[in-house]
Write an enzyme that holds these catalytic residues in place. Structure first.
Site, PDB file in Angstrom:
ATOM      1  N   HIS A  47       0.834  -1.207   0.000  1.00 14.76           N
ATOM      2  CA  HIS A  47       0.000   0.000   0.000  1.00 14.76           C
ATOM      3  C   HIS A  47       0.868   1.256   0.000  1.00 14.76           C
ATOM      4  CE1 HIS A  47      -2.772   3.012   1.908  1.00 14.76           C
ATOM      5  NE2 HIS A  47      -3.556   2.536   0.943  1.00 14.76           N
ATOM      6  N   ASP A  65      -6.245   1.579  -2.095  1.00 17.38           N
ATOM      7  CA  ASP A  65      -6.929   1.350  -0.819  1.00 17.38           C
ATOM      8  C   ASP A  65      -7.767   0.077  -0.853  1.00 17.38           C
ATOM      9  OD1 ASP A  65      -5.746   3.669   0.059  1.00 17.38           O
ATOM     10  OD2 ASP A  65      -7.602   4.816   0.220  1.00 17.38           O
TER      11      ASP A  65
END
Length: 145
Positions: A73, A119
């Site tokens: 991420h 996300d």
């Protein structure tokens, strides 16, 4: 003006000055939190100080699969920053949540869609990765080499 009114006015001004020093939470972070809650069963707070990469910053080798989700991420956000005008901390996006399914709805090839996909991928990864409570609040100087 009565002294009591003056005291109330001063108290309100002091309160407002104090509130002005509290930075707002980035909207994108709120969206990410909501995605995490949609995709999984653990609260988003479970990931705040997990491993070497979950939370602010990161270094070293991820300690497990969940920490690798955070590492990926972080790298995704780093790639997003290369898109002109794309700031992962403030750019918002559109998505739908039908627990546990997440769907990004912005136009493909836009900053918003890129961030949403970052996300979404992380939230799904968090939901499927094992959680080891021993990796919460670990020492980065010892464990993140």
């Amino acid at each position: 003006m009565y002294p009591a009114h003056l005291l109330v006015l001063v108290a309100v001004c002091v309160s407002l000055l104090g509130a002005a020093n509290i930075p707002p939470q980035p909207l994108n972070l709120i969206q990410f939190k909501n995605m995490i809650q949609c995709a999984g069963t653990r609260p988003w707070t479970a990931y705040v100080n997990y491993g070497c990469y979950c939370g602010k910053g990161g270094s070293g080798t991820p300690v497990d699969e969940l920490d690798r989700c955070c590492y990926t991420h972080d790298n995704c956000y780093n790639e997003a920053e290369k898109i002109p005008g794309c700031n992962p901390n403030i750019k918002t996006y559109s998505y739908t949540c039908t627990e546990p399914n997440l769907t990004c709805t912005d136009t493909a090839d836009t900053c918003a869609r890129f961030l949403c996909d970052c996300d979404r991928t992380a939230a799904i990864c968090f939901a499927s990765a094992p959680y080891n409570s021993n990796n919460v609040m670990i020492s980065s100087s010892t464990n993140c080499q």
